[in-house]
Structures are given as structure tokens and as C-alpha cells.
Design a protein around this motif. Structure first.
Motif, mmCIF file in Angstrom:
data_model
loop_
_atom_site.group_PDB
_atom_site.id
_atom_site.type_symbol
_atom_site.label_atom_id
_atom_site.label_comp_id
_atom_site.label_asym_id
_atom_site.label_seq_id
_atom_site.Cartn_x
_atom_site.Cartn_y
_atom_site.Cartn_z
ATOM 1 N N GLN A 131 0.836 -1.201 0.000
ATOM 2 C CA GLN A 131 0.000 0.000 0.000
ATOM 3 C C GLN A 131 0.871 1.251 0.000
ATOM 4 O OE1 GLN A 131 -2.323 1.034 3.442
ATOM 5 N NE2 GLN A 131 -3.855 2.085 2.196
ATOM 6 N N SER B 161 2.484 1.726 -3.494
ATOM 7 C CA SER B 161 1.540 2.101 -4.539
ATOM 8 C C SER B 161 1.020 3.523 -4.360
ATOM 9 C CB SER B 161 0.367 1.114 -4.578
ATOM 10 O OG SER B 161 -0.387 1.185 -3.378
ATOM 11 N N GLU B 162 0.837 3.950 -3.112
ATOM 12 C CA GLU B 162 0.262 5.270 -2.866
ATOM 13 C C GLU B 162 1.301 6.381 -2.791
ATOM 14 O OE1 GLU B 162 -2.266 5.098 0.542
ATOM 15 O OE2 GLU B 162 -3.768 3.856 -0.474
ATOM 16 N N SER C 16 0.972 -5.530 -5.771
ATOM 17 C CA SER C 16 0.016 -4.435 -5.871
ATOM 18 C C SER C 16 -0.816 -4.362 -4.607
ATOM 19 C CB SER C 16 -0.890 -4.637 -7.088
ATOM 20 O OG SER C 16 -1.625 -5.846 -6.942
ATOM 21 N N TYR C 17 -1.465 -3.208 -4.419
ATOM 22 C CA TYR C 17 -2.372 -3.072 -3.275
ATOM 23 C C TYR C 17 -3.791 -2.964 -3.801
ATOM 24 C CZ TYR C 17 -4.809 -1.314 0.781
ATOM 25 O OH TYR C 17 -5.716 -1.165 1.807
ATOM 26 N N ASP C 18 -4.510 -4.038 -3.712
ATOM 27 C CA ASP C 18 -5.917 -4.067 -4.090
ATOM 28 C C ASP C 18 -6.567 -5.227 -3.355
ATOM 29 O OD1 ASP C 18 -6.069 -6.558 -5.896
ATOM 30 O OD2 ASP C 18 -4.406 -5.428 -6.771
ATOM 31 N N ASP D 226 -9.035 -7.074 -4.759
ATOM 32 C CA ASP D 226 -9.773 -7.885 -5.712
ATOM 33 C C ASP D 226 -9.054 -9.165 -6.108
ATOM 34 O OD1 ASP D 226 -11.754 -5.907 -5.806
ATOM 35 O OD2 ASP D 226 -10.633 -4.785 -7.327
ATOM 36 N N GLN D 227 -7.726 -9.152 -6.031
ATOM 37 C CA GLN D 227 -6.948 -10.290 -6.492
ATOM 38 C C GLN D 227 -6.229 -10.962 -5.328
ATOM 39 O OE1 GLN D 227 -6.954 -11.416 -9.684
ATOM 40 N NE2 GLN D 227 -8.437 -9.799 -10.173
#
Length: 564
Positions: A130, A133-134, A170-172, A174-175
Motif C-alpha cells: 500500500q 503504490s500510494e 500491488s495493493y488491491d 480484488d486479487q
């Protein structure tokens, strides 16, 4: 950075997390997007704080991860999987959760302690994802590279302990992470470290009072050398990157940024000072430390860092303890003492119960305990002198009760010698910050590792004379007798013992035993290995830990390790 760590780390931000499955990890969290109580500096501090803290309110309260907060910190969980199953120590209280299984190398895929470590590593990586990515584009590239180093460090622990990782960059939400194992994970780490080494500040840039604890290129070199030394294990025999291990050790050593702690101070040896409560202000101790986990008895109260190391190895009544927080848990296996004394019962000074009874000495006060130790033996200074090695930091006197050397059962803390390598006291004799929580920074990487890594890699390439010089450099620092020769016939025996003498109780022993092929093999047994008092070989599946059942259930991308 000292200000960042010690003033803002404990108040850092918890973020919404997902590892393989958030429900399975049962994580409680706060989304920083919904809070205005942080800035970028605090958020960076939180990334580093994951190494030494477990939540937002000191040692307990508002934990990052639900569960027993004292047990689930990064260092304690990984330390336990690296040490409690080896020839170095035993956890005294065998009724504690999953302790017999870890002690005896008999864990299963339902192991609670495996799960705690896996869960902590996954949580921290998601936090780093996170941040990266941010903050890319908001912070300079070298700061982002620091957090990429922390992420790589955690993926190295996954590779070393589990031989695979739930992998995601990645930071999500969904996956789910995918499985990356063995050579694939090794190659990713190799490439990732190579990239960030070119971005991070030069080796030693952060080896100073204002930035101590931040990752510069020296930290990445040290992790890269460790990775390369274990290449054959991690790639299932597919690679032998010993040249790369040597190259990275050369980068560290030739940089001139680091130096071994050698000079005595107020009666403390150079080696001893590296593990004392002021190792973040003592210049020569700092100079040896490439990358520490920052700790402070007031500003970073914890149960999973150096407080664990100090308190778990002491019992009330031991002299010079510099703590009022006695857990009486971890003590030395006989095999560890034998690295310094071939026959501990006869070669090492220690006080027996019969001798104490016969002496008639009272042992109520520290002064009386010291007097008894002087007469009966067992004081640390006496043990060091008898061993002829500054690293033999044991206590076997009468403080807290008399100890044994050999036991047929594990019944309590006095079944073996006490380990006093980790200390809360300060080398300048100044007052400790807190008698309940330790000041001692944890050297996750230090210069001595570069010398021993290079020595081993040189030996595996047949360059024994150069290797001998590196080994004897460390023995000279410890005032130990130098080895006269090393060869193809004896280098493995010399090195596996020297790794123990130099690095015992620093959270790496299992890795070394696996690399030398003796962790599960009956070629080398130690007390209570395999659940037998005299030791026995175990199934080779235990060279890696199982993927926790919880994660298998929550993430269909992950597969179980063979044999579990």
C-alpha cells in the motif's frame, strides 16, 4: 530518523489489510484514507515499526493483528521458528501453545506458531504494498526503495521458512496473491535487490545517530549475500551463487562504512557491546550494525522484540539482570554450551545444588549471590575466561536457583545454563530507560555476517586459505584461539560450529543447519531433537515449514509443501 522511529513509530498508522484472505487472517485495521492524524513521515515510520512493534498502544492494545499481541510480532514469530527447534535453546514451558511440536521438530500444517509467522509476514507485505503504490510519485525514489527492501526482506523470510510465498506486489482487494516458490521467488528477490541497490543511498549512509535504523545499500547487500549463500537450498540445487555471495560481502567490507566492535569498555568486551542497551549510541557497536530493529524501553514498549530476548532468558535472582521483567523461558541446550566446552560438566565452572548446600552460603541478596558464585563458580566472567572466548555469554551460578547441564526431561528454566548475550544494561553504565522493557536494538544484519558468509562461500569454492583469514578475524575479536588450518575435510564442521558461536540466539540457526544438511539428518543430533533426550534424526520434510491450513483454505492459489 531516530526521531521518526522513537517519537512517531508507536503512533503510526494501521492500514486495511489483505493477505491471502482477510477473513482468514482476521485482521482488525484502520484505513489511513479515513484519518487525518498522520503524515508521510509517520507513515514511513509505520513501515519500519512493523519490525519491532505489534500495534498502536505500546506492548498491548489496538493490535495490528488479532490474537495474542505479545506472540505475533515480526521478530518473535520468525525468531521462534528459527531457534526453538535447533541446537541452541529450549523453551522451558512445554505446555505453552505448540511449543512441544516446535521443540521436537514435529509440527503439522495446523501449527499455530507457523501460522503466526506466516500471518505477520503477509500482513507486513500488504502494508508495504500500500505504501509503495500510494507514495510513488509523492516521495523520492530512495525512500520508496527503503520500503521495497523491507518487502524483499519479508519475502526472503517466506522463502527461507516456507520455500514459497503468497506473492503480490500491488495493493488491491480484488486479487488473491499467487504462489511463487523456490527458484522463481529466488530469482525475483535477486532482481529486486539488484534494482533497489542502485537507488538506495550508499552503504553506511544511515549508520549514524540521526538515521540509524534506516535501510541503505549496505542492508540490501547484506540480504543479497545471505540470499546467495543459500542459493542451492532455495533453488533446489539449481543454482550455486557463491561468487555473488562473495561479491556482496566484498562490497560491504571494502566500503569502509562498517567495523567490528573490538575495544573493551568498562569491562565489557567488544562483542558483548553489540548486544547491550546502548548499542544505538555506542559508536563502535553502531559501526558493526548494518541494519537494526530499533528498540527503546520507553518509546517502543513491546513483548516481541528485544524485551523478549532479555526477559525470556532471565529469572528473578540472577545478578546484573537490569530488568524487573523476568519470564524464565528460554535456556541453553547442552549442545550450545558444547560449542565452547566439549565436556561442560567438567570443563565449565558451574554451581551445583550439592555444592550450594555444602557451602552454607546464603543467597538472598545480589551481593550474597555474587559471593556464592565467586566461591562455587558459574559467573559469566568465569565462564568466558574458562572458554577462552568472549562469546561464551552464559550464567550458571546460583542466582534464581542452581542449574543442570543435562536433563532427561524438560521441566523448567533451570534445566540448562542461562544465556546472557542479550542485555538491557548500558556499556557506559548509564541508567536503563525502563526496567520492564529493553533498550537494546536488534542487529538484524551486522558486519560479522559478511566475514562468515564470505568464508563459507570461499570454502565451497575450495579457497580455504582466504576463508581461514576471515574466520580467524572473528575469533581474534573474541580472543579465541585461531584455527591453524581449514580444508575440504573439515571446513563444514568448523563453519557450522563457528556460525553458532558467533550468531547464537540471533534468529538464524535453523537456516544454517538446513544449508549444511544437518537440520533433519541423524548426522548431527542434539538434546531433544526429534523428541528424544539424546536426539535423533527426523523426516526431511521438516527442512521447510508447512503452509498453514488457514491460508490453504482461504487462497486456492496456494499449495501445500510435500509431506504435510
Amino acid at each position: 530518523m531516530k526521531k521518526i522511529f522513537l517519537q512517531t513509530a508507536a503512533a503510526g498508522i494501521v492500514v486495511l489489510m489483505a493477505a491471502s484472505c482477510a477473513d482468514e487472517l482476521n485482521i482488525s485495521s484502520i484505513d489511513p484514507k479515513s484519518s487525518s492524524s498522520y503524515d508521510a513521515t509517520e507513515l514511513l515510520a509505520k513501515q519500519y515499526a512493523t519490525l519491532g512493534l505489534t500495534g498502536q498502544v505500546g506492548p498491548t492494545g489496538n493490535s495490528d493483528i488479532s490474537g495474542d499481541e505479545g506472540e505475533i510480532g515480526f521478530y518473535r514469530t520468525t525468531f521462534n521458528l528459527q531457534e526453538l527447534c535447533t541446537d541452541e535453546c529450549i523453551w522451558a514451558w512445554q505446555t505453552d501453545t505448540d511449543i512441544p511440536q516446535i521443540t521436537n521438530i514435529r509440527w503439522t500444517s495446523a501449527s499455530t506458531r507457523c501460522y503466526w509467522a506466516y500471518q505477520r509476514l503477509a500482513y507486513d507485505i500488504t502494508l508495504y504494498n500500500q505504501f509503495i503504490s500510494e507514495q510513488e510519485g509523492n516521495m523520492d525514489a530512495s525512500t520508496i526503495a527503503e520500503v521495497r527492501f523491507l518487502r524483499a526482506l519479508h519475502y526472503w523470510y517466506f522463502l527461507d521458512l516456507f520455500h514459497k510465498a503468497p506473492f503480490k506486489l500491488s495493493y488491491d482487494m480484488d486479487q488473491l496473491p499467487v504462489e511463487k516458490a523456490g527458484a522463481d521467488l529466488y530469482n525475483w528477490l535477486d532482481q529486486e535487490l539488484t534494482e533497489i541497490e542502485a537507488i538506495l543511498p550508499a552503504a553506511g549512509s544511515y549508520n549514524n545517530s540521526s538515521n540509524f535504523g534506516r535501510a541503505d545499500a549496505g542492508a540490501a547487500y547484506a540480504l543479497h549475500a545471505r540470499l546467495a549463500l543459500n542459493s542451492k537450498v532455495y533453488t533446489d540445487g539449481g543454482k550455486e551463487d557463491y561468487d555473488k555471495a562473495i561479491d556482496y560481502c566484498n562490497k560491504i567490507i571494502s566500503s569502509g562504512a562498517y567495523a567490528l566492535s573490538t575495544a573493551p569498555k568498562n569491562g565489557y568486551s567488544g562483542y558483548e557491546q553489540v548486544f547491550m542497551g546502548d548499542n544505538d549510541t555506542n559508536p563502535q557497536a553502531m559501526k558493526e550494525i548494518i541494519f537494526p530493529i530499533r528498540q527503546d524501553g520507553v518509546k517502543t514498549e513491546e513483548h516481541s522484540g528485544s524485551t523478549y530476548l532479555v526477559s525470556s532468558m532471565r529469572i528473578s535472582g540472577m545478578p546484573y539482570s537490569f530488568t524487573d521483567n523476568y519470564w524464565s523461558c528460554n535456556y541453553a541446550r547442552k549442545a550450545l554450551v558444547q560449542k565452547f566446552f566439549a565436556d561442560p560438566e567438567n570443563d565449565c565452572p558451574w554451581a551445583t545444588a550439592d555444592e550450594l548446600d555444602a557451602s552454607g552460603l546464603p543467597t538472598a541478596s545480589e551481593e550474597q549471590i555474587n559471593a556464592a558464585d565467586k566461591q562455587l563458580g558459574g559467573a559469566t566472567a568465569d565462564i568466558v575466561a574458562a572458554a577462552g572466548d568472549d562469546r561464551a555469554l552464559f550464567y550458571a551460578g546460583v542466582g534464581g536457583g542452581t542449574r543442570t547441564v543435562t536433563s532427561k526431561q524438560i521441566t523448567g528454566f533451570l534445566n540448562g545454563f542461562s544465556i546472557v548475550k542479550w542485555q538491557n544494561r548500558h556499556s557506559d553504565n548509564s541508567a536503563v530507560h525502563n526496567n520492564m522493557f529493553a533498550d537494546t536494538d536488534i542487529p538484524l544484519f551486522r558486519l560479522a555476517e559478511a566475514y562468515l558468509t564470505r568464508a563459507e562461500a570461499l570454502c565451497r569454492k575450495g579457497q580455504f586459505e582466504s576463508a581461514l583469514n576471515d574466520i580467524n578475524l572473528l575469533r581474534a575479536r573474541a580472543h579465541a584461539t585461531p584455527f591453524s588450518a581449514i580444508s575440504k575435510a573439515n571446513f563444514e564442521e568448523i563453519l557450522i560450529d563457528e556460525w553458532c558461536r558467533e550468531f547464537y540466539m540471533e534468529g538464524r540457526r535453523r537456516s544454517d543447519l538446513v544449508r549444511f544438511g544437518v537440520f533433519t539428518s541423524s548426522r548431527y543430533n542434539w538434546d531433544f531433537k526429534g523428541g528424544v533426550a539424546t536426539g535423533s534424526g527426523v523426516d526431511s520434510k521438516y527442512n521447510v515449514y508447512p503452509i498453514p491450513d488457514n491460508d490453504i483454505a482461504g487462497n486456492p492459489n496456494m499449495s501445500q509443501n510435500p509431506g504435510y
